[in-house]
Design a protein around this motif. Structure first.
Motif, PDB file in Angstrom:
ATOM      1  N   ALA A  88     -18.912  -5.824  77.771  1.00  0.00           N
ATOM      2  CA  ALA A  88     -20.346  -6.116  77.730  1.00  0.00           C
ATOM      3  C   ALA A  88     -20.849  -6.595  79.085  1.00  0.00           C
ATOM      4  CB  ALA A  88     -20.637  -7.162  76.654  1.00  0.00           C
ATOM      5  N   ASP A 127     -18.014  -4.498  67.383  1.00  0.00           N
ATOM      6  CA  ASP A 127     -19.119  -5.364  66.987  1.00  0.00           C
ATOM      7  C   ASP A 127     -19.448  -6.358  68.103  1.00  0.00           C
ATOM      8  OD1 ASP A 127     -21.101  -6.545  65.435  1.00  0.00           O
ATOM      9  OD2 ASP A 127     -19.692  -7.858  64.404  1.00  0.00           O
ATOM     10  N   ARG A 128     -18.436  -6.966  68.698  1.00  0.00           N
ATOM     11  CA  ARG A 128     -18.677  -7.931  69.777  1.00  0.00           C
ATOM     12  C   ARG A 128     -19.313  -7.250  70.987  1.00  0.00           C
ATOM     13  NH1 ARG A 128     -13.811  -9.538  67.813  1.00  0.00           N
ATOM     14  NH2 ARG A 128     -12.584  -8.678  69.548  1.00  0.00           N
ATOM     15  N   LEU A 130     -21.183  -4.455  71.019  1.00  0.00           N
ATOM     16  CA  LEU A 130     -22.557  -4.064  70.714  1.00  0.00           C
ATOM     17  C   LEU A 130     -23.490  -5.266  70.653  1.00  0.00           C
ATOM     18  CD1 LEU A 130     -21.957  -1.319  67.990  1.00  0.00           C
ATOM     19  CD2 LEU A 130     -22.318  -1.009  70.463  1.00  0.00           C
ATOM     20  N   SER A 131     -23.011  -6.369  70.131  1.00  0.00           N
ATOM     21  CA  SER A 131     -23.871  -7.551  70.007  1.00  0.00           C
ATOM     22  C   SER A 131     -24.134  -8.214  71.359  1.00  0.00           C
ATOM     23  CB  SER A 131     -23.246  -8.558  69.041  1.00  0.00           C
ATOM     24  OG  SER A 131     -22.052  -9.085  69.575  1.00  0.00           O
ATOM     25  N   ALA A 132     -23.276  -7.971  72.355  1.00  0.00           N
ATOM     26  CA  ALA A 132     -23.429  -8.612  73.662  1.00  0.00           C
ATOM     27  C   ALA A 132     -24.147  -7.722  74.679  1.00  0.00           C
ATOM     28  CB  ALA A 132     -22.050  -8.997  74.198  1.00  0.00           C
ATOM     29  N   ARG A 133     -24.552  -6.530  74.279  1.00  0.00           N
ATOM     30  CA  ARG A 133     -25.215  -5.629  75.226  1.00  0.00           C
ATOM     31  C   ARG A 133     -26.562  -6.216  75.648  1.00  0.00           C
ATOM     32  NH1 ARG A 133     -27.215  -3.698  70.350  1.00  0.00           N
ATOM     33  NH2 ARG A 133     -29.287  -2.752  70.456  1.00  0.00           N
ATOM     34  N   ALA A 135     -30.367  -6.758  75.822  1.00  0.00           N
ATOM     35  CA  ALA A 135     -31.308  -6.573  74.713  1.00  0.00           C
ATOM     36  C   ALA A 135     -32.140  -5.303  74.861  1.00  0.00           C
ATOM     37  CB  ALA A 135     -32.223  -7.787  74.603  1.00  0.00           C
ATOM     38  N   LEU A 156     -22.282  -1.171  60.559  1.00  0.00           N
ATOM     39  CA  LEU A 156     -22.234  -1.905  61.823  1.00  0.00           C
ATOM     40  C   LEU A 156     -23.310  -1.415  62.784  1.00  0.00           C
ATOM     41  CD1 LEU A 156     -21.026  -3.799  63.936  1.00  0.00           C
ATOM     42  CD2 LEU A 156     -19.338  -2.018  64.448  1.00  0.00           C
ATOM     43  N   LYS A 159     -26.701  -2.566  61.714  1.00  0.00           N
ATOM     44  CA  LYS A 159     -26.857  -4.004  61.953  1.00  0.00           C
ATOM     45  C   LYS A 159     -27.189  -4.280  63.419  1.00  0.00           C
ATOM     46  CE  LYS A 159     -23.224  -6.807  62.198  1.00  0.00           C
ATOM     47  NZ  LYS A 159     -22.069  -7.649  61.831  1.00  0.00           N
ATOM     48  N   ARG A 160     -26.585  -3.513  64.325  1.00  0.00           N
ATOM     49  CA  ARG A 160     -26.772  -3.742  65.761  1.00  0.00           C
ATOM     50  C   ARG A 160     -27.875  -2.881  66.363  1.00  0.00           C
ATOM     51  NH1 ARG A 160     -25.150  -8.588  65.916  1.00  0.00           N
ATOM     52  NH2 ARG A 160     -22.946  -8.891  65.425  1.00  0.00           N
ATOM     53  N   THR A 180     -30.568   3.986  63.438  1.00  0.00           N
ATOM     54  CA  THR A 180     -31.608   3.226  64.136  1.00  0.00           C
ATOM     55  C   THR A 180     -32.849   4.107  64.254  1.00  0.00           C
ATOM     56  OG1 THR A 180     -32.028   1.769  66.046  1.00  0.00           O
ATOM     57  CG2 THR A 180     -30.848   3.840  66.482  1.00  0.00           C
TER      58      THR A 180
END
Length: 196
Positions: A88, A127-128, A130-133, A135, A156, A159-160, A180
């Protein structure tokens, strides 16, 4: 409901296209402006091998209309080689380097290696990541192993807020889900037929 469709190719710097797609005598510096008169997007394959220099990114922006979109492949050193905790961070730096594109920057394509199979550890790692990319980064993920063709993957990505890349022409079975507010479709063709 309406949607905007962008249609383009993988790359535009093809000397073989001179005299076929580009006019005879076209020089390399002519390719992108000529290309952008016909297509409204391009997938940049060159970025997979090395991040672009700032001068190159500025040139891409200068030679295309504001309505043009660049779909940019995330470099191999991030998507394939980086240590999990660095992915990330590296993605953030890469995304920042593309800032001169402004509104021309479309989705970043994260093409995962075929060896990246799904299990509880890799699902958590993804998941980690994608969540830290960043914004503002719009991501599309291409899975190259059928173990990811399960509802947990779709859940997943939804969610992201990340797109599942729809691929056509690879050896994998079709796996197409809306995850999305945009789609990323790759028609790669059957490689054995292209190589003839």
């Amino acid at each position: 409901m309406s949607a905007r469709v962008y249609l383009g190719t993988q790359g535009y710097s093809c000397p073989d296209w001179v005299g076929v797609f580009y006019p005879p005598g076209s020089r390399q510096e002519d390719y992108l402006p000529l290309y952008a008169h016909v297509f409204d997007t391009v997938e940049l394959d060159t970025t997979f091998h090395r991040p672009p220099k700032a001068s190159v990114v500025r040139s891409w922006a200068e030679h295309t209309p504001e309505s043009f979109r660049f779909a940019v492949r995330v470099p191999q050193h991030i998507a394939h080689d980086a240590r999990p905790l660095q992915m990330a961070e590296h993605l953030g730096g890469f995304f920042g380097a593309l800032e001169p594109l402004g509104p021309r920057l479309g989705p970043l394509l994260v093409q995962l290696p075929a060896e990246f199979t799904r299990d509880p550890d890799t699902l958590g790692l993804l998941d980690r990541f994608l969540s830290a990319r960043p914004a503002a980064a719009r991501l599309a993920v291409e899975f190259r192993h059928a173990s990811w063709h399960v509802p947990a993957t779709v859940e997943l990505l939804r969610k992201r807020g990340v797109a599942l890349t729809w691929t056509e022409g690879r050896e994998l079975p079709r796996f197409a889900q809306l995850t999305t507010d945009f789609l990323y479709v790759r028609w790669s063709g059957a490689r054995h037929e292209v190589a003839r």
